[in-house]
Write an enzyme that holds these catalytic residues in place. Structure first.
Site, short mmCIF file in Angstrom:
data_model
loop_
_atom_site.label_atom_id
_atom_site.label_comp_id
_atom_site.label_asym_id
_atom_site.label_seq_id
_atom_site.Cartn_x
_atom_site.Cartn_y
_atom_site.Cartn_z
N GLN A 99 -29.53 -86.91 -20.54
CA GLN A 99 -30.20 -88.18 -20.27
C GLN A 99 -31.68 -87.91 -19.97
O GLN A 99 -32.01 -87.16 -19.06
CB GLN A 99 -29.59 -88.89 -19.07
N TYR A 181 -36.64 -97.51 -13.73
CA TYR A 181 -37.47 -96.38 -14.14
C TYR A 181 -38.47 -96.80 -15.23
O TYR A 181 -38.58 -97.98 -15.55
CB TYR A 181 -36.59 -95.19 -14.54
C1 LIG Z 1 -25.55 -89.74 -6.69
C2 LIG Z 1 -25.75 -90.58 -7.91
C3 LIG Z 1 -26.67 -90.18 -8.85
C4 LIG Z 1 -26.88 -90.95 -10.00
N1 LIG Z 1 -27.78 -90.53 -10.94
C5 LIG Z 1 -27.93 -91.23 -12.09
C6 LIG Z 1 -28.77 -90.76 -13.12
O1 LIG Z 1 -29.40 -89.69 -13.03
N2 LIG Z 1 -28.86 -91.51 -14.24
C7 LIG Z 1 -28.19 -92.71 -14.39
O2 LIG Z 1 -28.32 -93.37 -15.41
N3 LIG Z 1 -27.36 -93.16 -13.43
C8 LIG Z 1 -27.21 -92.45 -12.29
N4 LIG Z 1 -26.35 -92.90 -11.35
C9 LIG Z 1 -25.55 -94.10 -11.62
C10 LIG Z 1 -24.16 -93.70 -12.11
O3 LIG Z 1 -24.22 -93.06 -13.36
C11 LIG Z 1 -23.25 -94.94 -12.30
O4 LIG Z 1 -23.75 -95.74 -13.35
C12 LIG Z 1 -23.20 -95.78 -11.09
O5 LIG Z 1 -22.75 -94.97 -10.01
C13 LIG Z 1 -22.29 -96.99 -11.28
O6 LIG Z 1 -21.03 -96.59 -11.68
P1 LIG Z 1 -19.75 -97.14 -10.95
O7 LIG Z 1 -19.82 -98.62 -11.16
O8 LIG Z 1 -18.59 -96.49 -11.65
O9 LIG Z 1 -19.90 -96.69 -9.53
C14 LIG Z 1 -26.15 -92.15 -10.19
C15 LIG Z 1 -25.21 -92.54 -9.22
C16 LIG Z 1 -25.02 -91.78 -8.12
C17 LIG Z 1 -23.99 -92.23 -7.09
#
Ligand SMILES: Cc1cc2nc3c(=O)[nH]c(=O)nc-3n(C[C@H](O)[C@H](O)[C@H](O)COP(=O)(O)O)c2cc1C
Length: 209
Positions: A99, A181
């Site tokens: 990514q 971003y």
């Molecule tokens: C610790 C952490 C780091 C994350 N880093 C990124 C990232 O680098 N890029 C991104 O697109 N999403 C990032 N996310 C978002 C996750 O990929 C994911 O989309 C988000 O947690 C929602 O998913 P869920 O609905 O299953 O919790 C991050 C989430 C967490 C908790």
């Protein structure tokens, strides 16, 4: 349901062993030169049984780094580190895309290599704070507005990062265009106050670019 989840599937040019896709998650574990280390290799190797891994966000340039210890995808040192990651995942039968994440105004200069800048469409500071290894929580930087003539080079950073990703053995790239971003900053009236070709109505920005 279970049977479908674990069946192979084609995703564009990629053949995935199953339909489990790991979401990108910033881990802040890069080493010197913002290059992935053996810790990153082990982390992704452990998860290679997913049909596809989308890595943590990786900055396409020093300016694009916002958070502490995130990996880059632009220097040869970083490419070498990522190559060990992709080799490990491929050896386990997995697929992996990187990514590309340019944080724009979301960042602190304390998290960047010296000389790197926090840049954005406009000089609109994000509300809130960000973690730094040096000083703990600090206010976000006030970003410097990109000059019109600088923007093609920023777009070029994505192109260069994609070329670096292919050299590193990735199966593709994902562009991080949400969550506030850089691309999202260009598409939001709250963060884009420009009156040049990259400002104004988001509708025209999408149609004309
Ligand atoms: C610790 C952490 C780091 C994350 N880093 C990124 C990232 O680098 N890029 C991104 O697109 N999403 C990032 N996310 C978002 C996750 O990929 C994911 O989309 C988000 O947690 C929602 O998913 P869920 O609905 O299953 O919790 C991050 C989430 C967490 C908790």
């Amino acid at each position: 349901m279970t049977a479908i989840l674990f069946e192979p599937v084609s995703l564009g040019a990629l053949e995935l062993a199953n339909r489990v896709v790991m979401a990108p998650m910033t881990r802040s574990r890069a080493g010197n030169g913002d290059a992935p280390t053996d810790l990153n290799v082990e982390y992704y190797r452990q998860r290679a049984s997913a049909g596809l891994i989308v890595t943590e966000g990786a900055q396409p340039s020093a300016n694009g780094k916002g958070y502490c210890r995130t990996p880059g995808i632009y220097s040869e040192e970083q490419v070498a580190g990522w190559r060990k990651v992709t080799d490990a995942v491929h050896a386990e039968g997995g697929r992996i895309v990187v990514q590309i994440m340019h944080c724009g105004r979301v960042g602190s200069h304390l998290n960047k290599t010296p000389g790197a800048e926090t840049v954005a469409p406009s000089a609109v500071r994000a509300r809130g704070q960000i973690y730094t290894d040096q000083q703990g929580m600090v206010d976000f930087d006030e970003p410097r507005a990109l000059r019109l003539e600088e923007i093609p080079a920023v777009i070029g950073e994505y192109r260069n990062a994609t070329a670096a990703a292919l050299r590193a053995g990735f199966d593709g790239v994902e562009l991080h265009c949400t969550s506030g971003y850089l691309p999202a900053q260009f598409l939001s009236t709250g963060t884009n106050r420009r009156d040049d070709a990259y400002g104004g109505s988001a509708f025209w920005l999408l149609v004309l670019r």
